[in-house]
Design a protein around this motif. Structure first.
Motif, PDB file in Angstrom:
ATOM      1  N   LYS A   1      12.905 -36.580   1.610  1.00 47.93           N
ATOM      2  CA  LYS A   1      13.752 -35.407   1.376  1.00 47.93           C
ATOM      3  C   LYS A   1      13.577 -34.307   2.412  1.00 47.93           C
ATOM      4  CE  LYS A   1      14.324 -36.004  -3.586  1.00 47.93           C
ATOM      5  NZ  LYS A   1      13.632 -35.729  -4.852  1.00 47.93           N
ATOM      6  N   MET A   2      12.539 -34.385   3.200  1.00 48.77           N
ATOM      7  CA  MET A   2      12.251 -33.262   4.101  1.00 48.77           C
ATOM      8  C   MET A   2      13.332 -33.075   5.158  1.00 48.77           C
ATOM      9  SD  MET A   2       9.213 -34.979   6.383  1.00 48.77           S
ATOM     10  CE  MET A   2       8.641 -33.458   7.061  1.00 48.77           C
ATOM     11  N   LYS A   3      13.414 -31.823   5.631  1.00 49.54           N
ATOM     12  CA  LYS A   3      14.408 -31.516   6.669  1.00 49.54           C
ATOM     13  C   LYS A   3      13.872 -31.961   8.029  1.00 49.54           C
ATOM     14  CE  LYS A   3      16.992 -27.917   4.487  1.00 49.54           C
ATOM     15  NZ  LYS A   3      16.179 -27.376   3.380  1.00 49.54           N
ATOM     16  N   LYS A   4      14.808 -32.245   8.911  1.00 49.31           N
ATOM     17  CA  LYS A   4      14.438 -32.748  10.237  1.00 49.31           C
ATOM     18  C   LYS A   4      13.525 -31.792  10.998  1.00 49.31           C
ATOM     19  CE  LYS A   4      16.818 -35.949  13.192  1.00 49.31           C
ATOM     20  NZ  LYS A   4      17.998 -36.315  13.915  1.00 49.31           N
ATOM     21  N   ARG A   5      13.798 -30.500  10.842  1.00 50.06           N
ATOM     22  CA  ARG A   5      13.015 -29.555  11.651  1.00 50.06           C
ATOM     23  C   ARG A   5      11.605 -29.371  11.103  1.00 50.06           C
ATOM     24  NH1 ARG A   5      13.580 -25.018   8.500  1.00 50.06           N
ATOM     25  NH2 ARG A   5      15.487 -25.101   7.280  1.00 50.06           N
ATOM     26  N   GLN A   6      11.323 -29.987   9.936  1.00 50.00           N
ATOM     27  CA  GLN A   6       9.961 -29.922   9.412  1.00 50.00           C
ATOM     28  C   GLN A   6       9.089 -31.052   9.941  1.00 50.00           C
ATOM     29  OE1 GLN A   6      10.898 -29.611   5.141  1.00 50.00           O
ATOM     30  NE2 GLN A   6       9.387 -27.962   5.171  1.00 50.00           N
ATOM     31  N   VAL A   7       9.744 -32.067  10.515  1.00 47.26           N
ATOM     32  CA  VAL A   7       9.015 -33.249  10.974  1.00 47.26           C
ATOM     33  C   VAL A   7       7.841 -32.902  11.902  1.00 47.26           C
ATOM     34  CG1 VAL A   7       9.227 -35.409  12.264  1.00 47.26           C
ATOM     35  CG2 VAL A   7      10.954 -34.790  10.585  1.00 47.26           C
ATOM     36  N   PRO A   8       8.025 -32.004  12.888  1.00 46.12           N
ATOM     37  CA  PRO A   8       6.875 -31.668  13.752  1.00 46.12           C
ATOM     38  C   PRO A   8       5.666 -31.171  12.960  1.00 46.12           C
ATOM     39  CG  PRO A   8       8.892 -30.793  14.689  1.00 46.12           C
ATOM     40  CD  PRO A   8       9.253 -31.348  13.340  1.00 46.12           C
ATOM     41  N   TYR A   9       5.919 -30.461  11.867  1.00 52.72           N
ATOM     42  CA  TYR A   9       4.792 -29.907  11.098  1.00 52.72           C
ATOM     43  C   TYR A   9       4.077 -30.997  10.308  1.00 52.72           C
ATOM     44  CZ  TYR A   9       7.024 -25.801  12.792  1.00 52.72           C
ATOM     45  OH  TYR A   9       7.571 -24.886  13.649  1.00 52.72           O
ATOM     46  N   LEU A  10       4.836 -32.003   9.852  1.00 50.94           N
ATOM     47  CA  LEU A  10       4.210 -33.171   9.230  1.00 50.94           C
ATOM     48  C   LEU A  10       3.299 -33.863  10.246  1.00 50.94           C
ATOM     49  CD1 LEU A  10       4.031 -35.656   7.173  1.00 50.94           C
ATOM     50  CD2 LEU A  10       5.933 -36.586   8.493  1.00 50.94           C
ATOM     51  N   ARG A  11       3.826 -33.999  11.476  1.00 52.38           N
ATOM     52  CA  ARG A  11       3.064 -34.745  12.489  1.00 52.38           C
ATOM     53  C   ARG A  11       1.785 -34.030  12.898  1.00 52.38           C
ATOM     54  NH1 ARG A  11       8.252 -37.008  15.848  1.00 52.38           N
ATOM     55  NH2 ARG A  11       8.907 -38.465  14.242  1.00 52.38           N
ATOM     56  N   ARG A  12       1.741 -32.715  12.678  1.00 55.88           N
ATOM     57  CA  ARG A  12       0.493 -32.003  12.990  1.00 55.88           C
ATOM     58  C   ARG A  12      -0.583 -32.291  11.952  1.00 55.88           C
ATOM     59  NH1 ARG A  12       3.035 -26.228  15.113  1.00 55.88           N
ATOM     60  NH2 ARG A  12       4.639 -27.285  16.325  1.00 55.88           N
ATOM     61  N   GLU A  13      -0.178 -32.825  10.799  1.00 54.08           N
ATOM     62  CA  GLU A  13      -1.154 -33.221   9.790  1.00 54.08           C
ATOM     63  C   GLU A  13      -1.668 -34.630  10.050  1.00 54.08           C
ATOM     64  OE1 GLU A  13      -2.054 -31.089   7.633  1.00 54.08           O
ATOM     65  OE2 GLU A  13      -0.399 -29.746   7.159  1.00 54.08           O
ATOM     66  N   LEU A  14      -0.993 -35.321  10.998  1.00 54.60           N
ATOM     67  CA  LEU A  14      -1.351 -36.710  11.286  1.00 54.60           C
ATOM     68  C   LEU A  14      -1.840 -36.810  12.723  1.00 54.60           C
ATOM     69  CD1 LEU A  14       1.946 -38.357   9.982  1.00 54.60           C
ATOM     70  CD2 LEU A  14      -0.246 -38.522   8.847  1.00 54.60           C
ATOM     71  N   GLY A  15      -3.092 -37.251  12.902  1.00 52.11           N
ATOM     72  CA  GLY A  15      -3.548 -37.507  14.270  1.00 52.11           C
ATOM     73  C   GLY A  15      -3.332 -38.974  14.559  1.00 52.11           C
ATOM     74  N   VAL A  16      -2.622 -39.292  15.647  1.00 51.06           N
ATOM     75  CA  VAL A  16      -2.306 -40.692  15.910  1.00 51.06           C
ATOM     76  C   VAL A  16      -3.053 -41.202  17.149  1.00 51.06           C
ATOM     77  CG1 VAL A  16      -0.415 -42.344  15.921  1.00 51.06           C
ATOM     78  CG2 VAL A  16       0.023 -39.982  15.286  1.00 51.06           C
ATOM     79  N   VAL A  17      -3.596 -42.405  17.024  1.00 50.31           N
ATOM     80  CA  VAL A  17      -4.259 -43.051  18.159  1.00 50.31           C
ATOM     81  C   VAL A  17      -3.589 -44.402  18.369  1.00 50.31           C
ATOM     82  CG1 VAL A  17      -6.449 -43.965  19.013  1.00 50.31           C
ATOM     83  CG2 VAL A  17      -6.437 -41.941  17.554  1.00 50.31           C
ATOM     84  N   PHE A  18      -3.223 -44.689  19.619  1.00 49.25           N
ATOM     85  CA  PHE A  18      -2.509 -45.922  19.901  1.00 49.25           C
ATOM     86  C   PHE A  18      -3.382 -46.917  20.655  1.00 49.25           C
ATOM     87  CE2 PHE A  18       0.558 -42.489  19.749  1.00 49.25           C
ATOM     88  CZ  PHE A  18       1.497 -42.985  18.859  1.00 49.25           C
ATOM     89  N   GLN A  19      -2.968 -48.169  20.560  1.00 49.76           N
ATOM     90  CA  GLN A  19      -3.681 -49.236  21.265  1.00 49.76           C
ATOM     91  C   GLN A  19      -3.721 -48.974  22.780  1.00 49.76           C
ATOM     92  OE1 GLN A  19      -1.894 -53.053  20.596  1.00 49.76           O
ATOM     93  NE2 GLN A  19      -3.531 -54.148  21.632  1.00 49.76           N
ATOM     94  N   ASP A  20      -2.608 -48.463  23.316  1.00 54.55           N
ATOM     95  CA  ASP A  20      -2.537 -48.240  24.772  1.00 54.55           C
ATOM     96  C   ASP A  20      -2.869 -46.792  25.160  1.00 54.55           C
ATOM     97  OD1 ASP A  20      -0.326 -47.153  23.642  1.00 54.55           O
ATOM     98  OD2 ASP A  20       1.126 -48.102  24.969  1.00 54.55           O
ATOM     99  N   PHE A  21      -3.580 -46.100  24.335  1.00 52.34           N
ATOM    100  CA  PHE A  21      -4.104 -44.729  24.582  1.00 52.34           C
ATOM    101  C   PHE A  21      -3.042 -43.648  24.772  1.00 52.34           C
ATOM    102  CE2 PHE A  21      -6.955 -47.618  27.277  1.00 52.34           C
ATOM    103  CZ  PHE A  21      -7.630 -48.115  26.160  1.00 52.34           C
ATOM    104  N   ARG A  22      -2.030 -43.956  25.581  1.00 48.03           N
ATOM    105  CA  ARG A  22      -0.958 -42.999  25.894  1.00 48.03           C
ATOM    106  C   ARG A  22      -1.482 -41.659  26.393  1.00 48.03           C
ATOM    107  NH1 ARG A  22       3.710 -44.490  21.475  1.00 48.03           N
ATOM    108  NH2 ARG A  22       3.335 -46.721  21.608  1.00 48.03           N
TER     109      ARG A  22
END
Lengths: 225, 301
Positions: free
Chosen positions: A68-89
Motif C-alpha cells: 500500500k505504500m506510496k512510491k515516494r516512501q520507497v527510499p525511506y523503506l530502503r534506508r531500513e534495509l542494508g543490502v549486501v550483494f554477491q558482486d559487492f557493487r
C-alpha cells in the motif's frame, strides 16, 4: 520485522515465481533463506526491496506496508534495509571511505555526521587501516566488508545479504559470516539468501528452504537467540 | 534538502560534464549554434521591424469625393468610416479647405489660385489614419463602393509587400527555430543519457541505499542546465561581436544604402539584456527539459 502473508508472484508468460508464501521473521533473528537457482530467492529479495509488487498477498517490513505504500516512501523503506550483494557493487573510482560516505551523502546526511560515522563503521568491519584504498587493491573479502559497512551506515533494522560469500575464498567467507553474526548480536535482523547448503548448515541458524516458489521447510536453528 | 547536500549534488552535476567532455562540448556547440542563429534572426527581425514601423506610420489614405455627391452621401460615408475598427483617426476636408491647403502649399504663388473659390476644381475628401498597414486593403474594399466615392489614394502595393514579407519571415523563422530546438534537445538528451550510462553503478547503489528520486535526478538536471548556461553565455559573446563588427563594417563601406542601414541600426547597448536574458532562459529551459526527459525514460525512477 518481516512478514510475508500468502504472497504469490506471477510474471507475464505464466511463470509462478512465488506461490502462496508465508514467512515471518522477528526482530533480532538470524535467518538463512536457502534454495536452488529458480526457487524464488531473487523474487523474494526483489519483493523485500520493493523493486516489484506481489501479484497476491501482503508484505510488511519494519512497519511499512509494501503493497500500500506510496512510491515516494520507497527510499525511506530502503534506508531500513542494508543490502549486501554477491558482486559487492562498489564504485571503483572511490576509495573504501568514499564508497561508504557516498551512501550517506546521497541520503541527505550532514558532512559532519559523515566524517564522524564512516571511520566508526569501517572500524567495526575491521578496515580502519584500508580506509583510503581503492576497491581493486582490496581482496574479495575486504571488498565485501566495505559493502557491509556501506549497508550498515544508515543503522538499518535489517541486513539483507544476497549470496554474500559467493565471490569470496572459503576461509574469508567465514570471516564475513562471523561479522554478520556479530552485527546480529548487536540487535540487527540479518537475512542471508544463499544456495549453499553447507554454509547454512555450519551456522545452525534458522533456515527457510524454498523450492519451486514454495516454502518447503522452516527449521529453527540450534543456537537460536 | 540541506545546503551541503545541494552543494554536493551541484558539484556532481558539473563533474558529469567533465566526465563526458567530448559529448558535452558537442552539445554546447550545437546549442550555441542554435542560439546564435535564433538570436541573429531575432536581431535582424527587430531591426527590420524598426524600419517597418517607420514606414507603417505613414499608413494614411485619402478618399476623394465625387463632384456630384450629395450632402447625404458624405454623411453616410462619414458614419461608415466612423464605424470601422481599424481607423484610428479621420477628418473631413471640404472643397474650400482643400483650396486653402493648396494655397498654403504653394506659398508665395498661392495668389494664382485666387478667384477659383466659385469654380473650385479641388475635390473634397476624407483623410484616414489606420491603426496598421495590414488593414489598408481591407479598408479600401469596404469603402470604395460607397456612393460619392471617387477614387481612393492609398499605398496598397507597399502594404501588400511589407505584410507579405513579414508573414513569410515569421513562418520561416518559426519553422527554423522549431527544428533547431528539437535538434538541440535530442543532442543534449543523448549526452545526458551517456552520463547516465557511465554513472549507472552509482545510480543503482543510490537506489539501494535509499536516495530519493530528487537526489538521483538533480545532478543530471544540473548538468543539462550548466550546458545551457555555458552555451547561452558563449552565444551571447559571439552575437555581440558579430553585431558590432557588422555595424562598423557597414558604416565604413562605400555602398550608400549599407551606410544608411548602419546608421539606423539599433545600438547593441539597447538590446543586450534582451539577448542575454533570452539566451539564458532558452538555454536553461532546453538543458533542464532534455535532461529530465532522458532521466525519466532511461532511469524510470
Amino acid at each position: 520485522m518481516i512478514e510475508f502473508r500468502n504472497v504469490s508472484k506471477n510474471y507475464p508468460g505464466g511463470t509462478h515465481a512465488l506461490d502462496d508464501v508465508d514467512i515471518s521473521i522477528d526482530k533480532g533473528e538470524f535467518v538463512f533463506i536457502l534454495g536452488h537457482s529458480g526457487a524464488g530467492k531473487s523474487t523474494l529479495l526483489k519483493l523485500m526491496l520493493r523493486e516489484e509488487l506481489p501479484s497476491k498477498g501482503s508484505i510488511m517490513i519494519a512497519d511499512y506496508n509494501l503493497v500500500k505504500m506510496k512510491k515516494r516512501q520507497v527510499p525511506y523503506l530502503r534506508r531500513e534495509l542494508g543490502v549486501v550483494f554477491q558482486d559487492f557493487r562498489l564504485i571503483p573510482s572511490m576509495t573504501a571511505y568514499e564508497n561508504v560516505a557516498f551512501a550517506m551523502r546521497v541520503t541527505n546526511i550532514s558532512s559532519k555526521e559523515i566524517r564522524r560515522r564512516v571511520p566508526y563503521i569501517l572500524r567495526i568491519v575491521g578496515l580502519e587501516d584500508k580506509m583510503h584504498v581503492y576497491p581493486d587493491q582490496l581482496s574479495g573479502g575486504e571488498q565485501q566488508r566495505v559493502a557491509l559497512a556501506r549497508a550498515l551506515v544508515h543503522n538499518p533494522k535489517i541486513i539483507l545479504a544476497d549470496e554474500p560469500t559467493g565471490n569470496i575464498d572459503p576461509e574469508l567467507s567465514l570471516e564475513i559470516m562471523e561479522l554478520l553474526l556479530e552485527i546480529n548480536k548487536l540487535g540487527t535482523t540479518v537475512v542471508v539468501v544463499t544456495h549453499d547448503v553447507a554454509l547454512a548448515n555450519r551456522f545452525h541458524a534458522r533456515t527457510i528452504t524454498l523450492d519451486h516458489g514454495r516454502v518447503v521447510s522452516d527449521t529453527k536453528g540450534k543456537n537460536a537467540v | 534538502m540541506r545546503g551541503s547536500s545541494l552543494g554536493y549534488l551541484i558539484k556532481k552535476g558539473i563533474s558529469n560534464i567533465w566526465l563526458n567532455r567530448m559529448m558535452s562540448a558537442a552539445s554546447m556547440g550545437i546549442l550555441t549554434a542554435c542560439l546564435i542563429i535564433v538570436g541573429g534572426s531575432g536581431l535582424l527581425a527587430v531591426n527590420i521591424r524598426d524600419i517597418f514601423t517607420a514606414i507603417e506610420n505613414q499608413n494614411e489614405m485619402v478618399i476623394f469625393i465625387k463632384e456630384d455627391a450629395t450632402e447625404e452621401d458624405v454623411t453616410v460615408l462619414g458614419d461608415k468610416i466612423d464605424s470601422l475598427d481599424h481607423v484610428s483617426d479621420y477628418y473631413y476636408v471640404s472643397k474650400a479647405e482643400a483650396l486653402e491647403e493648396q494655397k498654403e502649399y504653394m506659398g508665395e504663388k498661392g495668389y494664382l489660385l485666387d478667384g477659383l473659390e466659385d469654380d473650385n476644381p479641388l475635390p473634397a475628401s476624407y483623410r484616414l489614419t489606420l491603426s496598421g498597414l495590414e488593414y489598408l486593403n481591407e479598408t479600401v474594399e469596404q469603402l470604395q463602393h460607397y456612393r460619392g466615392v471617387d477614387t481612393i489614394s492609398a499605398p496598397t502595393d507597399l502594404a501588400d509587400t511589407l505584410t507579405g514579407v513579414e508573414k513569410t519571415a515569421l513562418v520561416l523563422g518559426s519553422i527554423i527555430i522549431g527544428i533547431l530546438i528539437v535538434a538541440s534537445t535530442v543532442v543534449i538528451s543523448n549526452t545526458i543519457r551517456l552520463t547516465l550510462f557511465a554513472r549507472r553503478r552509482e545510480i543503482n547503489i543510490m537506489r539501494y541505499v535509499g536516495a530519493t528520486n530528487g537526489f538521483i535526478r538533480l545532478p543530471f538536471v544540473v548538468e543539462g542546465m550548466t550546458i545551457g548556461i555555458f552555451s547561452a553565455v558563449l552565444a551571447f559573446g559571439v552575437i555581440w561581436a558579430i553585431y558590432q563588427s557588422l555595424g562598423s563594417l557597414f558604416a565604413e563601406t562605400r555602398i550608400s544604402w549599407l551606410t544608411s542601414v548602419s546608421n539606423n541600426l539599433i545600438p547593441f547597448m539597447n538590446l543586450w539584456y534582451y539577448v542575454l536574458g533570452g539566451f539564458l532562459i532558452a538555454g536553461i529551459l532546453i538543458g533542464s527539459l532534455s535532461s529530465s526527459s532522458s532521466i525519466r525514460r532511461y532511469l524510470k525512477v
